[in-house]
Design a protein around this motif. Structure first.
Motif, PDB file in Angstrom:
ATOM      1  N   ASP A  82     -27.225  -7.588  -4.895  1.00  0.00           N
ATOM      2  CA  ASP A  82     -26.423  -8.783  -4.635  1.00  0.00           C
ATOM      3  C   ASP A  82     -27.304  -9.781  -3.880  1.00  0.00           C
ATOM      4  O   ASP A  82     -27.153 -10.013  -2.688  1.00  0.00           O
ATOM      5  N   SER A 103     -22.438  -5.185   4.489  1.00  0.00           N
ATOM      6  CA  SER A 103     -23.194  -3.959   4.212  1.00  0.00           C
ATOM      7  C   SER A 103     -23.052  -2.960   5.351  1.00  0.00           C
ATOM      8  O   SER A 103     -22.920  -1.748   5.114  1.00  0.00           O
ATOM      9  N   ARG A 115     -23.675 -11.050   4.312  1.00  0.00           N
ATOM     10  CA  ARG A 115     -24.057  -9.892   3.500  1.00  0.00           C
ATOM     11  C   ARG A 115     -24.410  -8.717   4.402  1.00  0.00           C
ATOM     12  O   ARG A 115     -24.030  -7.577   4.132  1.00  0.00           O
ATOM     13  N   ILE A 137     -29.412 -12.996  -2.428  1.00  0.00           N
ATOM     14  CA  ILE A 137     -29.054 -14.299  -1.861  1.00  0.00           C
ATOM     15  C   ILE A 137     -29.550 -15.430  -2.755  1.00  0.00           C
ATOM     16  O   ILE A 137     -28.828 -16.408  -2.993  1.00  0.00           O
ATOM     17  N   GLU A 141     -32.558  -7.275   5.957  1.00  0.00           N
ATOM     18  CA  GLU A 141     -32.453  -8.600   5.366  1.00  0.00           C
ATOM     19  C   GLU A 141     -33.831  -9.258   5.444  1.00  0.00           C
ATOM     20  O   GLU A 141     -34.470  -9.237   6.503  1.00  0.00           O
ATOM     21  N   LYS A 143     -27.386 -15.753  -5.724  1.00  0.00           N
ATOM     22  CA  LYS A 143     -26.155 -16.456  -5.380  1.00  0.00           C
ATOM     23  C   LYS A 143     -26.366 -17.965  -5.371  1.00  0.00           C
ATOM     24  O   LYS A 143     -25.509 -18.732  -5.851  1.00  0.00           O
ATOM     25  N   ASP A 189     -25.157 -16.917   4.388  1.00  0.00           N
ATOM     26  CA  ASP A 189     -25.034 -15.920   3.323  1.00  0.00           C
ATOM     27  C   ASP A 189     -25.706 -14.608   3.721  1.00  0.00           C
ATOM     28  O   ASP A 189     -25.180 -13.520   3.469  1.00  0.00           O
ATOM     29  N   HIS A 190     -26.875 -14.701   4.324  1.00  0.00           N
ATOM     30  CA  HIS A 190     -27.569 -13.491   4.782  1.00  0.00           C
ATOM     31  C   HIS A 190     -26.734 -12.748   5.820  1.00  0.00           C
ATOM     32  O   HIS A 190     -26.596 -11.518   5.767  1.00  0.00           O
ATOM     33  N   ARG A 247     -26.147  -2.368  -4.785  1.00  0.00           N
ATOM     34  CA  ARG A 247     -26.095  -3.804  -4.473  1.00  0.00           C
ATOM     35  C   ARG A 247     -26.624  -4.120  -3.076  1.00  0.00           C
ATOM     36  O   ARG A 247     -26.853  -5.281  -2.749  1.00  0.00           O
ATOM     37  N   LEU A 248     -26.798  -3.076  -2.236  1.00  0.00           N
ATOM     38  CA  LEU A 248     -27.146  -3.283  -0.830  1.00  0.00           C
ATOM     39  C   LEU A 248     -28.653  -3.337  -0.621  1.00  0.00           C
ATOM     40  O   LEU A 248     -29.428  -2.719  -1.359  1.00  0.00           O
ATOM     41  N   LYS A 249     -29.066  -4.023   0.440  1.00  0.00           N
ATOM     42  CA  LYS A 249     -30.466  -4.007   0.865  1.00  0.00           C
ATOM     43  C   LYS A 249     -30.661  -2.847   1.846  1.00  0.00           C
ATOM     44  O   LYS A 249     -30.914  -3.049   3.039  1.00  0.00           O
TER      45      LYS A 249
END
Length: 282
Positions: A207, A53, A49, A209, A31, A212, A45-46, A147-149
């Protein structure tokens, strides 16, 4: 200073070795966060997520990994690096512990927190020239992993090398259907008159942040109509405005793509709205 599993270490410390699964298999997530000198922007949000994940990658989430614990560890690292009151970039990396080959011996994880000083606490619109091109050598598969980091960013690395070697500032990326999904440095938004479009998650974009946050702003935006819709390469030159987004830069306008030149008005307006929202949240 580096925070490794809660221990503060000098940046030149040798705390990892060749058995690290992030190094061997890309078995890691990260992140990237912005700290404005007072708080971590969009921390909730972070955090959620990251947790989602980790569950998707079948990592065992430690009981201690609460939102409060990780926030305290980030602020501890900032304080030890003398950035407690300074804007900073924060990276939190989570990787599965060593052992095994493709099949891990454990699902347990470790984490690293790194911090780097930033020059600006609030988001600023960089209106300098930003030339884009379409990167077509490799395509991003539109699936749940895109979509993932996660730590496998080879396409972004190779695309960045391509851009640098050819005199571009960045590139648009495509999925296997040849849909435009994002840029090398974040999500993308296109404005056509009073309509703003961004690719849907189903196209394989990150996806993000900041993506969003802008979609939340879009729900109350009386100037523009917002939609998540597939974007074809042909639309890039038809747009009135294109900007990319991430939590460090905020909104970065694209000024040129091939024969197209773009406006910057929505990026300015949305950046002002974004900063106002952050001030209210503080």
């Amino acid at each position: 200073m580096i925070n490794f599993n809660g221990d503060l270490l000098a940046e030149n410390s040798d705390y990892l070795n060749h058995t690290n699964r992030g190094l061997r298999y890309g078995d890691a997530l990260f992140e990237t966060l912005k700290y404005n000198g007072k708080s971590i922007l969009f921390w909730e949000d972070h955090y959620f997520r990251l947790m989602a994940s980790m569950r998707q990658l079948r990592m065992e989430i430690p009981v201690s990994f609460t939102m409060e614990y990780l926030e305290a560890e980030i602020k501890k690292t900032l304080k030890s690096s003398q950035m407690e009151t300074a804007p900073a970039r924060v990276r939190v990396t989570v990787f599965r512990n060593s052992g095994g080959y493709y099949l891990p011996q454990t699902l347990e994880v470790s984490f690293i927190i790194e911090v780097t000083r930033l020059s600006e606490a609030e988001y600023q619109v960089d209106e300098s020239q930003c030339i884009f091109e379409l990167y077509k050598d490799y395509l991003i598969p539109a699936d749940g992993l895109s979509r993932l980091k996660h730590s496998n960013k080879l396409i972004h690395v190779l695309g960045s090398i391509y851009a640098s070697e050819n005199g571009y500032d960045s590139c648009f990326l495509l999925n296997q259907k040849k849909e435009v999904i994002e840029s090398l440095k974040g999500n993308i938004f296109l404005r056509f008159g009073d309509k703003i479009k961004t690719p849907p998650l189903e196209s394989g974009c990150l996806d993000g942040i900041m993506r969003k946050q802008l979609l939340k702003i879009g729900q109350r935006d009386t100037r523009h109509q917002w939609e998540e819709a597939v974007i074809s390469p042909f639309e890039l030159q038809q747009a009135d405005e294109i900007f990319t987004t991430n939590v460090i830069q905020g909104l970065r306008p694209v000024t040129n793509y091939r024969k197209a030149n773009y406006q910057i008005e929505a990026a300015r307006q949305l950046t002002e709205t974004l900063n106002n929202r952050i001030r209210v949240m503080a």
